[in-house]
Every structure is written in C-alpha cells, then in structure tokens.
Design a protein around this motif. Structure first.
Motif, PDB file in Angstrom:
ATOM      1  N   MET A 307       0.877  -1.289   0.555  1.00 43.73           N
ATOM      2  CA  MET A 307       2.369  -1.263   0.781  1.00 43.73           C
ATOM      3  C   MET A 307       2.833  -2.563   0.423  1.00 43.73           C
ATOM      4  SD  MET A 307       3.709   0.962   3.672  1.00 43.73           S
ATOM      5  CE  MET A 307       2.963   0.271   5.067  1.00 43.73           C
ATOM      6  N   LYS A 308       2.022  -3.684   0.966  1.00 43.44           N
ATOM      7  CA  LYS A 308       2.679  -5.062   0.585  1.00 43.44           C
ATOM      8  C   LYS A 308       2.574  -5.186  -1.039  1.00 43.44           C
ATOM      9  CE  LYS A 308       2.085  -9.363   3.210  1.00 43.44           C
ATOM     10  NZ  LYS A 308       1.325 -10.110   4.040  1.00 43.44           N
ATOM     11  N   ARG A 309       1.422  -4.544  -1.541  1.00 46.08           N
ATOM     12  CA  ARG A 309       1.483  -5.164  -3.251  1.00 46.08           C
ATOM     13  C   ARG A 309       2.364  -4.242  -4.057  1.00 46.08           C
ATOM     14  NH1 ARG A 309      -4.915  -5.237  -3.579  1.00 46.08           N
ATOM     15  NH2 ARG A 309      -5.239  -7.001  -2.297  1.00 46.08           N
ATOM     16  N   THR A 310       2.632  -2.950  -3.401  1.00 49.63           N
ATOM     17  CA  THR A 310       3.526  -2.040  -4.447  1.00 49.63           C
ATOM     18  C   THR A 310       5.053  -2.391  -4.500  1.00 49.63           C
ATOM     19  OG1 THR A 310       1.968  -0.496  -3.521  1.00 49.63           O
ATOM     20  CG2 THR A 310       3.851   0.341  -4.977  1.00 49.63           C
ATOM     21  N   PRO A 311       5.646  -2.766  -5.305  1.00 51.01           N
ATOM     22  CA  PRO A 311       6.961  -3.050  -5.478  1.00 51.01           C
ATOM     23  C   PRO A 311       7.743  -2.147  -5.104  1.00 51.01           C
ATOM     24  CG  PRO A 311       6.380  -3.149  -7.819  1.00 51.01           C
ATOM     25  CD  PRO A 311       4.890  -2.904  -6.945  1.00 51.01           C
TER      26      PRO A 311
END
Lengths: 316, 720
Positions: A307-311
């Motif tokens: 989630m953190k990585r997906t823009p």
C-alpha cells in the motif's frame, strides 16, 4: 475508520442493533455488513469466546434472516452440510432433506476441524450459490452469507484450509479481545437476559436484497480500478511473496470497496476505501516466502508495504 | 549492494583527489629545479594510491613499490640487469648513508637522491592516505599546497595559473566532500546529499565565473623578488656602508615611482630595427613627479587607430621640417606596446591589430579587435623625421595655456627650495624659453655631473631624488639627468615632461641604404621633452655622454617668416595632446572596445541572472504562494478544471512547504495531516470536494468562487 464519515442511515440502524450485543467491535461489525452487502463471505479467525457466534446471530437477527449453524467436526460428511436425498417409502421416491447450509446466514464453526471433503462441499456451495444433490441442482436461498470461524490456537487434528479455499472468503477478520471498559459493559448487559434475546430485526430480507443491488451501482472510477489492480499486481511481483493475490482477489477488493463506500453513504469509491479494506481482503490471499517469514515478515506487513508503494491516484 | 558501490565510489574520489594533490606538488619540479623525468615520480604516486584504493595486502604493495623503484632507478641511471641494479642500489645506500648524518648532502649522486625522493613520496602518500581515510581531514595539506604554488609562482619562473585554478575548483570541492564524509560518519545523513552536491557545485561554478569574468589587473605592487633580493643585498652592504641601501634596476621597467639605485647591465636584445636615420625610440611619457620618481597622469582616454592607416595625430606644427622615413622593427622580447620614433604616421603589422594610444602617456598598445592585448613580433613604421628650426624655437612665446601649464609644471610641494633657486640661477639672463631650456640642458655638462650606473644613490625617506642628485651625489644615469632637467624646467614655469624609451642602439650593419640597429635592455633610456608654443613637444638630451639625435637647424636655412604665421594661428596647431584631451570621447575607441565589453557584460549579466534565479529559488516560499494566488485570480477558464488545477497547485505548495505526501497516502489522510499541522479543517473540506471531482462518475460542479477562500487561506499558510 480514518475519517469520521457518517454511515448510511439504514446501515447505521443495523450497526447500532448489532452493537447492542457486540461491544466495541465496530470495524468487525461494519466489515461483516460490507461482506454481506457485497455478497461475500467472511472467515473469522480467533480464539473461542470472543463473540464470533454472537456477532453472526445478532447480524442475522437484525436483518431478519434465517440463521443456521454448522458445527464442523472431523466426522462431519458433506451430506451433513448440503443435505441428503432420503427414500420416502410412502411416496415411493427420493426426497431431498435440506442440510443446514440452506439458510440465509450460516455460521460454519471451526471449519478447519472437518475433513477437506466436507470443507470443499461448503466452499463450493459458497462460490456457486447452489448445491447439487443426486444430480439435482438446488439454489441456495438469497441472500446467502457464510461466516466461517477457525481457531488459530489448537492445530492438532485440524485440516488447515488450503490457499484455494481461503481465496473464496472475501475477508479474513480477527475479533480480538474487548478492552476493559468494553468487557465490563458486556458483563453489565448479560447480567439478566442475554442481549441477543432482546434485539429485534431492523430491516427485512427484501430490503437487504435491495441494498445489495444498490451496492452494485456504486461507481468505481477507472483510476481507482487501476489502483486496485496495481496493488494486486505488486503482490505478485514482490520478491518476498511466494504467491500473490489472484484476480478473484482484485474483484473481491473492488466489490468490498463498493459496499464499503455504500455503507458510508457514498456513491463512489475512493482510494481510502480500498486502503481500509486491503489488509482484510488481501492478507489471506498472500503466501509469504519462508525466507521472509524468518525475517519476521507477515502477510499483513507485506500488504502494508504494498500500500505504501502503490501511488494513490489523485488526478483524473 | 548500492551501499557497496557508493562506498567504492567515495574511496575512489578520495584516492583520486589525494593523488592529484600530491602530483600537483610534483608538476612544478621540472620548471623550478633540475629534476627531470618527473613523470616517473608521478606514476609512482599514482601507483601508491591505486594500491591503497585496491586495499592490496601490505606485503604485496610493498613489493610492487620496491619493484617499481628498482625498475625506475635502473632505467633512469644504471641501465644494467635488475639483479645488478639491486646490488648497486644497496651499495649506494651503504655508501651514502653516512653522508646523510654528516650533512654532506651535496655529494649525493642523482640516483641516491631519486631513491630518497621515492621514499619521501611513499611516506607522503602513506600520511595522506592515513589522514584521509581515518581522520577525513586534509585542510592543512591543502593550504600547504596552495602556499607552495603561490610561492613558486611568485619567486620562480614557474607559472602557477593553471595549478591555482585547479586547486580552487577541485580543492574546494574535495574539502566540502570530506566535510560531508565526516558528517556522514557522525550521523547517518542520507538525505540532503543531493542538495549538497548542487549547492557546492553552484558555489564553485559561481566563484569560477566571477573569477573568469572579473578584470585581471596587472600586478599592483612592484615585483617583490627584486625588493627581497635588494633587501638581502642591502643587508650585506650595510656592513660596509650603512647608508647605501639600493634598488636594482634592470632594463626597461614599467614602474618608475621609485627611481635611483644601481643600474645592472643587461644585454638582452629587445629588438632589431632597420632604419634610415638614427633617432630615439619612444615608449611613453610621464608627467607627475613625486619627489621619488615618476607616475603617469591617470586617464582612461585611449585613441585608437588602424593598422597601416595614418594616425591623424600631428606631432608638431608645420613650422617643423619633416622628412618621411620608414623603418622596420623586429621584436625579440614580447611587449604589449610598440616602440616608435617621433613623428609616427603609420604602423603596419601582419596581424589584424588595432593600436590604442593612451592619450596621457602617448604609449601605444597593440590589441586585437576585442581589445585583448596582442604582442607584435615585427612591424613596419612610417614616420616623419623632424628638424627643429632654432629660430622658430627662439621665437616661441611663453606658454599661456593654463591647463597645459598646470599639468606640465607640476612639482611636489616639498621640493627643496634650492632646486628652484638653482633653476632660476641657470635661467637668469636668458631671454627666450629655448635658451633657458638649452642652458639647463648644458648645465649638467659643465658642473661636474658624472654618468654612473653602479654607485647611484636611492633617496632616503625625506630626501628628494632630484635634489639628492643635483647637490649631493652628482652621479647618476639617464633617469637622474632627465628627471632633474624636467624638474628644473618646471621650477621656472616651462612645461616639460619625462620620456621613456630606447636610444638608437648599436649599429650592426648597413644594408641597401638602411641601417640595422640592435637595441638591448642596456639601451633603455629616458630624456626630456619641452613644450614650445606653436611648435609642440621638442626632445632634449641632458644626460652626460648622450647626444640628442634630432637636428636643430641653424637660422640661415630658416627664414623668420616661416614660423611666424604659425604663431598667429595657434589654434590650428595646438598640441595634439590637447586636442585629444578636448575630445574625451573619441568615437573609434569606444566602438572598438564595445565587443569586448559586451562579451564581459554578457558574462556578468549571466552571472547576475544565475544569482537572481538562485535567490528567487531560495526565497520562493515568500513570493511563490502569492504568485499562485494572483495567477488563479485572473484565470477564468473552464470552471471545474480551475478548481482541480488550483488543488493540485496547492499540493505542490504544501509539498514545497515541507508537508510531503507519500505516494501511498490518500488525499484524505494527507488532508488530515495538513490540517493537523495548521490546526484547521480547511484542507479536509477542500479535499472532500476535490475527491468528488476525481472519483465520482458525474464530475461534481464545484463553484470556484465558493472554495476560493479556503484555497487562498491554505496557500497563504505555505508562506514562510
């Protein structure tokens, strides 16, 4: 809930009703309702006695649904679940005796205690929405909602659900213990009459079916769909993940998000919905590699990482 | 993995710089000492650092270095087999080691010196490596390097321009790099590195640009070497004669502010001239006497003239008879000015040159089109050789021009009275200016003044140069005589100036009617020019042993009618210098210097622009938000998109303010964060509206005017 969004009025009534029995578990309650509205099923994983059964019963009562309970034991047979054809000597023909699955809301208690054969009979019914006995396909009643529980503590003599089966549950939830105040409140309420006996239905089955239809109309924008798929695809590409989320997972995530948006009275899905639901929808669909497990990584952490990585889409 | 690569990169940078710094010490060696093959040592230094970089086990690196030393020494000196070379080296060490302690260093052979030098370099490399990798400090060594280069540049023939530039550019970069490394060690600062690179490079770039663009003045002080040397000499001589502290003077110099001291013969050939007549070669005139020496009138005024084009500069009035002559000059030394005879009309050189005459000194510089100095190797000259009619000179009335008088009769206030008295005494009874001038010129020939180059005094702190020569020492060379004459003339109100240049030199041969002269530094000379009204500047030669090469024609050939009409129309025959002074802005000079100026201006403008951009960037938080507000104030296109644009622009402002949004953060989460920071709920309100625009099926119409206030409030909050 990250933002203090108000609930859709009808849903708010249901939640309020269920909360007369289940204290301090709003997220679980709402997620259960979301699953019910999105025509999904829920796997509750927790220790005994935290109110799993109570939750399902309260929910069933609130929506005036037929409640069935199947206690899964090692010797339970598929026919014990889906029903059996019995020869009626008087009528001189086989007669179908419906199994306990023929209910609106079914509690499948300790599902991992039964043999895979019986498990798969249930799960097939969950997926297809009908049962086949002696070559005759019989539809399950609508709405149909299964809440299965499993005990994470006692693994002896259990048959852990295989990945393919877990995939059929929309959410995997944990109840968790109530806080001190909540537990005291629980004692207060149970002092005289068990509160479950006292609650009344707040909506009818027809209303529920109507709500389910409305949920399907909740708008999911292209960019949010893309966001969901990007997240799911990342789970497949991640180096620490052995098995990523299936396309069924992305469909489940979208449908859950629609229901969640509806529950909050919104006609469209926002990334916040997706983010809130992702841990419950995706975690049990991911198998973390053993190496990563040794490093202390869990599926939940992997989802948080993804989630953190997906823009997040912030523009049309 | 990245870490490791970065680590290696850093080590490479450190090793590379250290190696370069040490090599920077070796570069001047060939220029300043009798060391040859310095590259052998440079390779050794490079090898040392390469081995440190590769972290070679110590025994391998020692073996490699020793092997290289043997190889180098053998191929430089011994030229024998390596086994024998090793033997020889051992023998030399055994033989020379005792000398080391007996301080008999002069007896060492070159091979032993090289051997020791290798060891010295080894040691230096080790120390540098140690300081760099364990302490990450190098400022001391860097400062030493700068000092070393500066000293070599000042006191030796070594030109350290390139080295200094390299030291500034790489050195500053390296120092800041090391500083960063130390910080990195103290605390792990992974962030901000990129900004540091940017800032560092910008600063260095700006420094270089400024240095490159800013004007390079010639040395402001006299060359300290001569002074230091003379000081040393003076210390020695003081033992014999405490009074004679002297300044050495070598050849033709620029600086005449302190005259006096012995004249050291220097027979370096300056130029060869092919000429038809014997005459003096002018370089420049000076007109401010300070009591110690001469200084030029400060004036920026330049008169430009083209190659092979008549100067348009009239040297004398028509009363002076002129004879057109040609000459060729072949320079043996490189100067930015030309040497020229009186009456110069044209200069012709192969190069595309522009001549610029300093109006104040009549010094002619040679430059190219963009006003860069351009030394000429040889050039041809057309000039008018003058013959001064004595009658016209005698007839010249006293000069009345106040400006001219003020400038050319200037004398220091503290000029001793006896100088004036002597001048008056000599001039008394002489009716005309010409006779007065002649009397003073002749005075030196009859009163015991001696030409002397070695035993020449330097005036003390309270002494006047002329006074000392006239009354006390009476010994001196051209400078003494000419200066004294100018001063005495001025003392009686005759405008005079001091001219520097060369005498006609030594006649080598005669070829096709042309004489070939060789002019050396010994022929550097100074003489006197006197202004005669209606005629111009006329040269005189007071120095003992020199004769004026110009002809003063006897009266019989010059009927009195010739000069007289000229006197009646003096305005036309005004001194050219005056004319030049009256036209301060000569057009060609300006036009020609324009391209050069504009180039520099462009560079300055660019630097200013860069600085402005930099400042604007640094202060953007003060003005950018307002600029955005104004921008959206006047943007009235497409109502919906306007809000979306404004919202996205707000996000950029917030990000710049420091409230960074992670890419995985939803707008609501971010809005909550922003609101928490500013203690409002404006961002959430705005975000909920924006959400509808982005995620809803039918894009909601958001009235810009409704949300404008919210938006403006938030934008203003980002001002800091």
């Amino acid at each position: 809930m990250e933002t203090n969004e108000t609930l859709q009025p009808t849903i708010a009534q249901v939640v309020e009703n269920v909360e007369k029995v289940i204290i301090g578990k709003r997220d679980v309650v709402i997620l259960s309702i979301v699953a019910l509205l999105a025509k999904g099923h829920v796997l509750l994983e927790d220790v005994p006695g935290v109110g799993k059964t109570m939750l399902v019963r309260a929910l069933a009562k609130s929506v005036n649904a037929q409640f069935k309970r199947i206690q899964f034991t090692p010797d339970l047979l598929p026919s014990d679940v889906i029903g059996v054809s019995v020869y009626n000597q008087k009528e001189m023909q086989f007669e179908y005796k419906p199994g306990p699955i023929m209910g609106n809301i079914v509690l499948a208690d300790e599902i991992n205690r039964t043999s895979p054969k019986t498990q798969s009979a249930l799960l097939e019914a969950m997926e297809e929405g009908n049962v086949t006995v002696d070559g005759v396909t019989r539809p399950l009643p609508r709405p149909f909602f299964v809440m299965a529980t499993q005990n994470p503590i006692e693994y002896e003599g259990t048959y852990p659900l295989p990945e393919a089966q877990l995939d059929r549950f929309m959410f995997k939830l944990k109840m968790g213990y109530p806080s001190l105040a909540e537990e005291i409140e629980m004692l207060n309420r149970s002092e005289k009459v068990p509160p479950i006996e006292e609650i009344q239905p707040v909506i009818t089955m027809d209303e529920l079916l109507h709500l389910q239809k409305q949920v399907a109309d909740v708008y999911v924008d292209e960019n949010v769909k893309r966001y969901i798929v990007e997240m799911v695809q990342q789970s497949r590409e991640n180096a620490s993940i052995y098995l990523g989320v299936s396309p069924r997972g992305s469909v489940a995530l979208m449908k859950a998000a629609q229901a969640y948006a509806f529950v909050h009275g919104r006609g469209f899905v926002i990334p916040d919905d997706v983010q809130f639901l992702a841990p419950y929808v995706l975690s049990h669909r991911i198998i973390v590699k053993s190496e990563a497990k040794f490093d202390g990584l869990t599926a939940e952490e992997m989802v948080a990482q993804i989630m953190k990585r997906t823009p997040v889409p912030i523009q049309r | 993995m990245m870490e490791a690569v970065e680590n290696i990169g850093r080590r490479m940078i450190i090793c590379g710089f250290a190696c370069w710094l040490l090599i920077e010490w070796l570069l001047p060696l060939e220029a300043v000492s009798d060391t040859t093959n310095a590259e052998v040592f440079m390779v050794f230094v490079a090898a040392c650092f390469l081995l440190y970089l590769l972290r070679t086990p110590i025994w391998i690196s020692v073996l490699i270095k020793i092997a290289y030393m043997i190889y180098a020494l053998n191929s430089l000196f011994y030229h024998v087999s390596y086994v024998q070379a090793v033997k020889l080296i051992f023998q030399e060490i055994a033989h020379h080691a005792p000398m080391l302690f007996a301080a008999r260093w002069m007896e060492w052979t070159n091979s032993f010196r090289s051997f020791l030098f290798f060891f010295l370099l080894w040691l230096m490399a080790y120390l540098l490596h140690y300081r760099l990798f364990t302490q990450k400090r190098l400022f001391l060594f860097y400062a030493l390097t700068v000092t070393y280069i500066a000293v070599l540049d000042t006191f030796t023939a070594f030109r350290g321009n390139g080295a200094i530039i390299r030291l500034v550019v790489f050195g500053f970069f390296f120092l800041s790099f090391l500083h960063m490394e130390r910080l990195r060690e103290k605390a792990t600062i992974a962030e901000g590195i990129r900004e540091w690179w940017g800032a560092c490079l910008c600063l260095i770039g700006l420094a270089i640009a400024c240095g490159y663009v800013s004007p390079k003045l010639p040395p402001q002080w006299p060359d300290p070497v001569a002074f230091v040397k003379s000081y040393a000499v003076a210390q020695e001589e003081k033992r014999d004669d405490p009074a004679s502290a002297k300044v050495k003077k070598i050849g033709y110099g620029q600086n005449d502010s302190r005259l006096g001291g012995p004249f050291i013969a220097d027979d370096t050939v300056v130029f060869i001239a092919e000429d038809e007549k014997r005459h003096y070669w002018r370089v420049e005139t000076k007109d401010i006497y300070t009591g110690k020496g001469w200084e030029s009138f400060q004036s920026e005024q330049l008169q430009s003239f083209e190659n092979n084009v008549d100067l348009g500069y009239s040297w004398w009035s028509p009363a002076v008879k002129k004879q057109l002559m040609t000459a060729s000059v072949h320079m043996k030394q490189s100067y930015f000015h030309i040497v020229y005879p009186y009456g110069l009309r044209k200069v012709k050189a192969k190069e595309n040159v522009v001549y610029r005459m300093e109006a104040a000194t009549e010094k002619i510089y040679t430059t190219d089109r963009s006003a860069y100095t351009l030394p000429l190797a040889s050039y041809d000259i057309v000039y008018e050789y003058p013959t001064f009619p004595i009658e016209a000179l005698k007839a010249a009335p006293p000069v009345k021009d106040a400006g001219l008088l003020e400038r050319y009769t200037q004398l220091p206030k503290n000029l001793p009275e006896r100088v004036r008295a002597l001048a008056k005494q000599i001039a008394s009874g002489k009716p005309t200016q010409y006779e007065q001038v002649k009397a003073i010129e002749q005075y030196f020939h009859t009163n015991g003044y001696m030409y002397e180059t070695t035993d020449v005094a330097v005036p003390g702190k309270n002494e006047d140069y002329v006074d000392q020569f006239l009354f006390e020492t009476k010994k001196g060379y051209c400078d003494n005589f000419s200066t004294s004459m100018v001063v005495m003339l001025r003392a009686i109100g005759i405008p005079a100036r001091w001219v520097k240049g060369y005498t006609s030199g030594r006649l080598l041969e005669e070829k096709n009617g042309k004489y070939i002269y060789e002019i050396t530094n010994n022929d550097a000379h100074s003489w006197v020019e006197v202004y005669f009204f209606g005629i111009g500047w006329v040269p005189f030669e007071p120095t003992q042993g020199f004769t004026n090469p110009y002809v003063f024609s006897a009266p019989q050939s010059a009927p009195e009618t010739a000069p007289l009409p000229e006197q009646r129309q003096p305005e036309q025959n005004r001194v050219p210098l005056d004319k030049v002074r009256e036209q301060p802005h000569s057009a060609p000079a300006e036009e020609l210097s324009l391209p050069a100026l504009s180039w520099k201006q462009a560079a300055v403008a660019l630097a200013v622009l860069l600085a402005f951009v930099w400042i604007a960037y640094r202060t953007r938080r003060k003005w950018w938000p307002y600029a955005t507000i104004v921008r959206f104030q006047y943007k009235r296109t497409k109502g919906d998109n306007l809000f979306a644009e404004a919202y996205l622009s707000l996000l950029r402002h917030l990000d710049d303010y420091g409230l960074k949004r992670n890419k995985g953060q939803t707008l609501r989460q971010y809005a909550a964060y922003v609101d928490d920071w500013f203690q409002t709920n404006e961002m959430t309100k705005l975000t909920l509206l924006y959400e509808k625009m982005v995620y809803q099926q039918e894009t909601a119409r958001v009235e810009w005017t409704e949300v404008k206030e919210l938006w403006e409030n938030l934008i203003k909050r980002t001002v800091s």
